[in-house]
Design a protein around this motif. Structure first.
Motif, PDB file in Angstrom:
ATOM      1  N   GLU A 229      38.624  31.084  43.033  1.00  8.57           N
ATOM      2  CA  GLU A 229      37.658  30.011  43.170  1.00  8.57           C
ATOM      3  C   GLU A 229      37.579  29.357  44.119  1.00  8.57           C
ATOM      4  OE1 GLU A 229      37.621  28.543  39.041  1.00  8.57           O
ATOM      5  OE2 GLU A 229      36.679  30.235  38.074  1.00  8.57           O
ATOM      6  N   ALA A 230      38.927  28.768  44.446  1.00  3.79           N
ATOM      7  CA  ALA A 230      39.147  27.763  45.451  1.00  3.79           C
ATOM      8  C   ALA A 230      38.863  28.430  47.071  1.00  3.79           C
ATOM      9  CB  ALA A 230      40.378  27.083  45.538  1.00  3.79           C
ATOM     10  N   LEU A 231      38.815  29.670  47.183  1.00  9.16           N
ATOM     11  CA  LEU A 231      38.755  30.345  48.464  1.00  9.16           C
ATOM     12  C   LEU A 231      37.355  29.988  49.281  1.00  9.16           C
ATOM     13  CD1 LEU A 231      40.292  33.621  47.609  1.00  9.16           C
ATOM     14  CD2 LEU A 231      41.435  31.774  49.163  1.00  9.16           C
ATOM     15  N   PRO A 232      37.230  29.867  50.423  1.00  8.56           N
ATOM     16  CA  PRO A 232      36.096  29.757  50.821  1.00  8.56           C
ATOM     17  C   PRO A 232      34.926  31.102  50.609  1.00  8.56           C
ATOM     18  CG  PRO A 232      37.573  29.443  52.616  1.00  8.56           C
ATOM     19  CD  PRO A 232      38.338  29.955  51.559  1.00  8.56           C
ATOM     20  N   TYR A 233      33.740  30.775  50.999  1.00 10.69           N
ATOM     21  CA  TYR A 233      32.713  31.962  50.322  1.00 10.69           C
ATOM     22  C   TYR A 233      32.882  33.218  51.138  1.00 10.69           C
ATOM     23  CZ  TYR A 233      27.994  33.631  49.509  1.00 10.69           C
ATOM     24  OH  TYR A 233      27.007  34.816  49.097  1.00 10.69           O
ATOM     25  N   HIS A 234      33.372  33.293  52.315  1.00 11.55           N
ATOM     26  CA  HIS A 234      33.225  34.673  52.984  1.00 11.55           C
ATOM     27  C   HIS A 234      34.495  35.384  52.177  1.00 11.55           C
ATOM     28  CE1 HIS A 234      36.196  32.092  55.202  1.00 11.55           C
ATOM     29  NE2 HIS A 234      37.066  33.256  55.218  1.00 11.55           N
ATOM     30  N   TRP A 235      35.290  35.074  51.561  1.00  7.38           N
ATOM     31  CA  TRP A 235      36.329  35.774  50.504  1.00  7.38           C
ATOM     32  C   TRP A 235      35.666  36.230  49.259  1.00  7.38           C
ATOM     33  CZ3 TRP A 235      40.747  37.591  52.313  1.00  7.38           C
ATOM     34  CH2 TRP A 235      41.249  37.116  53.384  1.00  7.38           C
ATOM     35  N   GLU A 236      34.453  35.927  49.055  1.00  6.70           N
ATOM     36  CA  GLU A 236      33.912  36.356  47.579  1.00  6.70           C
ATOM     37  C   GLU A 236      33.754  37.845  47.438  1.00  6.70           C
ATOM     38  OE1 GLU A 236      29.554  35.819  45.207  1.00  6.70           O
ATOM     39  OE2 GLU A 236      29.964  34.788  46.941  1.00  6.70           O
ATOM     40  N   ASN A 237      33.348  38.625  48.659  1.00  8.29           N
ATOM     41  CA  ASN A 237      33.138  40.127  48.527  1.00  8.29           C
ATOM     42  C   ASN A 237      34.640  40.678  48.041  1.00  8.29           C
ATOM     43  OD1 ASN A 237      30.488  40.241  49.010  1.00  8.29           O
ATOM     44  ND2 ASN A 237      30.746  39.902  51.199  1.00  8.29           N
ATOM     45  N   TYR A 238      35.756  40.247  48.881  1.00 10.46           N
ATOM     46  CA  TYR A 238      36.901  40.595  48.706  1.00 10.46           C
ATOM     47  C   TYR A 238      37.676  40.559  47.402  1.00 10.46           C
ATOM     48  CZ  TYR A 238      42.130  41.519  49.636  1.00 10.46           C
ATOM     49  OH  TYR A 238      43.255  42.144  49.372  1.00 10.46           O
ATOM     50  N   THR A 239      37.360  39.274  46.843  1.00 15.03           N
ATOM     51  CA  THR A 239      37.804  38.967  45.535  1.00 15.03           C
ATOM     52  C   THR A 239      37.115  39.814  44.604  1.00 15.03           C
ATOM     53  OG1 THR A 239      36.376  37.051  45.321  1.00 15.03           O
ATOM     54  CG2 THR A 239      38.347  36.637  46.073  1.00 15.03           C
ATOM     55  N   MET A 240      35.825  40.012  44.771  1.00 21.37           N
ATOM     56  CA  MET A 240      35.009  40.754  43.707  1.00 21.37           C
ATOM     57  C   MET A 240      35.592  42.320  43.719  1.00 21.37           C
ATOM     58  SD  MET A 240      31.125  42.104  44.112  1.00 21.37           S
ATOM     59  CE  MET A 240      31.583  43.241  45.289  1.00 21.37           C
ATOM     60  N   CYS A 241      35.788  43.018  44.927  1.00 22.30           N
ATOM     61  CA  CYS A 241      36.474  44.213  45.132  1.00 22.30           C
ATOM     62  C   CYS A 241      37.845  44.160  44.310  1.00 22.30           C
ATOM     63  CB  CYS A 241      36.728  44.719  46.328  1.00 22.30           C
ATOM     64  SG  CYS A 241      35.074  44.898  47.309  1.00 22.30           S
ATOM     65  N   LEU A 242      38.565  43.043  44.545  1.00 27.11           N
ATOM     66  CA  LEU A 242      39.846  43.067  43.810  1.00 27.11           C
ATOM     67  C   LEU A 242      39.890  43.093  42.492  1.00 27.11           C
ATOM     68  CD1 LEU A 242      42.797  42.873  45.125  1.00 27.11           C
ATOM     69  CD2 LEU A 242      42.713  40.352  44.944  1.00 27.11           C
ATOM     70  N   LYS A 243      38.915  42.284  41.948  1.00 22.86           N
ATOM     71  CA  LYS A 243      38.738  42.405  40.581  1.00 22.86           C
ATOM     72  C   LYS A 243      38.526  43.759  39.912  1.00 22.86           C
ATOM     73  CE  LYS A 243      37.588  37.494  40.200  1.00 22.86           C
ATOM     74  NZ  LYS A 243      36.635  36.443  39.791  1.00 22.86           N
ATOM     75  N   MET A 244      37.736  44.525  40.603  1.00 24.05           N
ATOM     76  CA  MET A 244      37.246  45.841  39.942  1.00 24.05           C
ATOM     77  C   MET A 244      38.265  46.783  40.144  1.00 24.05           C
ATOM     78  SD  MET A 244      33.569  46.122  41.896  1.00 24.05           S
ATOM     79  CE  MET A 244      33.358  48.020  41.428  1.00 24.05           C
ATOM     80  N   SER A 245      39.232  46.721  41.439  1.00 20.83           N
ATOM     81  CA  SER A 245      40.193  47.598  41.539  1.00 20.83           C
ATOM     82  C   SER A 245      41.655  47.400  40.962  1.00 20.83           C
ATOM     83  CB  SER A 245      40.647  47.849  43.120  1.00 20.83           C
ATOM     84  OG  SER A 245      41.079  46.635  43.776  1.00 20.83           O
ATOM     85  N   LYS A 246      41.724  45.817  40.371  1.00 15.17           N
ATOM     86  CA  LYS A 246      43.317  45.539  39.855  1.00 15.17           C
ATOM     87  C   LYS A 246      43.105  44.889  38.755  1.00 15.17           C
ATOM     88  CE  LYS A 246      46.343  45.861  44.061  1.00 15.17           C
ATOM     89  NZ  LYS A 246      47.175  46.883  43.396  1.00 15.17           N
ATOM     90  N   ASP A 247      44.201  44.778  38.050  1.00 15.10           N
ATOM     91  CA  ASP A 247      44.314  43.930  36.644  1.00 15.10           C
ATOM     92  C   ASP A 247      44.975  42.577  37.241  1.00 15.10           C
ATOM     93  OD1 ASP A 247      44.514  42.513  34.688  1.00 15.10           O
ATOM     94  OD2 ASP A 247      45.843  44.026  33.573  1.00 15.10           O
ATOM     95  N   ILE A 248      44.208  41.299  37.741  1.00 16.01           N
ATOM     96  CA  ILE A 248      44.685  40.103  38.433  1.00 16.01           C
ATOM     97  C   ILE A 248      45.675  39.511  37.164  1.00 16.01           C
ATOM     98  CG2 ILE A 248      42.494  40.002  39.791  1.00 16.01           C
ATOM     99  CD1 ILE A 248      41.762  37.754  37.635  1.00 16.01           C
TER     100      ILE A 248
END
Length: 338
Positions: free
Chosen positions: A182-201
């Motif tokens: 949540e603290a990351l800048p906005y341009h990381w939003e797509n990456y974190t979305m993909c990460l949540k779909m592909s990994k158990d955080i």
């Protein structure tokens, strides 16, 4: 084999005899270390830094009124040095000790700015004001956080965790990961979305997450010369760069045509339980996204979410999709987009 630390690492963190070296570029971390060092040197120092130095005083008690004289209120006056008690000298020396320890950690250019201050509280408050900033400066810094690098964000987040631990405030690993994303800048939003779909955080640590993101960022930098018109291709999702043939002449911009393919299930599932892989390729830039899914049914909603995110972030409409296998998601998206 023995591990040898660099000399600078010891200077930065300090020791029992030497205070931590002042770091203006990372003042919150220095402040936390210095507070611990001062408290270890004398448990009363933090009190004097917060409330100011001890001033030896004498108190003249109040006198009740009589028939002939009015009442006299209680009064106090500063003692002469010659009249100080041993306890007065001990308490005054605590502030002197605190001033000396803080001054030892400061470089010459910073020391000159506080040299004329008379108490440890004045010095401490001045340093905090200069390097943490007043309310207006703190607000302006928040605006510029969007321009900070991944390493700067990670360092700032770690400093906050360290500060919280000094006040006995801690979070679970999953809470730390969520708050960091949540603290990351906005341009990381797509990456974190993909990460949540592909990994158990819940199963990865902050260090592992930072390493994955840093590797992704470095990969993007090394391969950036293979992407044409990077001003238009702004996505930072989990992706690979392909050396595939050039796009057809009818494709003139990113996201005009997306190729999709879903394969699985594979015999051996990943640690997170994924057995399917969804690959999305942009015809124009050859930019490739890879998603790992637990079930085939996750592909439809995953594609819809991906396309909506891409359109929202890049302000470009996906015109057409092409796939041999993921036909359901194409129809769902077309219905949603009409």
């Amino acid at each position: 084999m023995a591990t040898f630390h660099s000399k600078d690492s010891y200077f930065d963190s300090g020791s029992l005899a030497k205070p931590p070296r002042f770091m203006p570029e990372n003042f919150p971390l220095w402040k936390s270390r210095m507070e611990l060092f001062l408290a270890g040197a004398d448990p009363q120092i933090p009190y004097f830094i917060e409330h100011g130095p001890h001033v030896p005083t004498s108190i003249i008690p109040s006198v009740a009124a009589t028939d002939n004289t009015p009442a006299v209120q209680e009064r106090s006056f500063v003692k002469l040095v010659a009249n100080w008690s041993d306890e007065d000298r001990r308490l005054v020396n605590i502030d002197t000790k605190a001033i000396s320890l803080i001054a030892m950690s400061l470089p010459d250019e910073v020391f000159h700015s506080i040299n004329k201050l008379k108490s440890a509280k004045e010095i401490w408050d001045t340093l905090c004001l200069q390097y943490e900033g007043a309310d207006a400066l703190m607000e302006s810094r928040k605006i510029h956080l969007i321009r900070e690098t991944l390493s700067q964000t990670h360092q700032r987040f770690n400093c906050l965790l360290i500060d919280l631990k000094t006040y006995d405030v801690s979070y679970s690993n999953s809470q730390v990961i969520t708050k960091f994303m949540e603290a990351l800048p906005y341009h990381w939003e797509n990456y974190t979305m993909c990460l949540k779909m592909s990994k158990d955080i819940k199963t990865i640590t902050l260090s592992e997450l930072y390493g994955m993101m840093l590797n992704h960022e470095q990969h993007k930098t090394l391969k950036s010369n293979l992407i044409r018109d990077t001003k238009d291709v702004k996505s930072t999702s989990l992706a690979l760069i392909s050396d595939s043939p050039q796009p057809s002449n009818s494709i003139s911009s990113p996201l005009q045509l997306l190729h999709m393919d879903l394969f699985g299930p594979i015999n051996i599932q990943s640690i997170g339980g994924e057995r399917y892989t969804l690959v999305i390729v942009d015809e124009y830039s050859r930019y490739t996204w890879v998603f790992f899914l637990r079930s085939k049914s996750d592909a439809s909603q995953g594609i819809i979410n991906f396309i909506l995110q891409m359109e929202k972030y890049n302000q470009i409409t996906v015109r057409s999709l092409r796939s041999d296998h993921v036909t359901g998601s194409i129809y769902q998206y077309q219905e949603h987009n009409t």
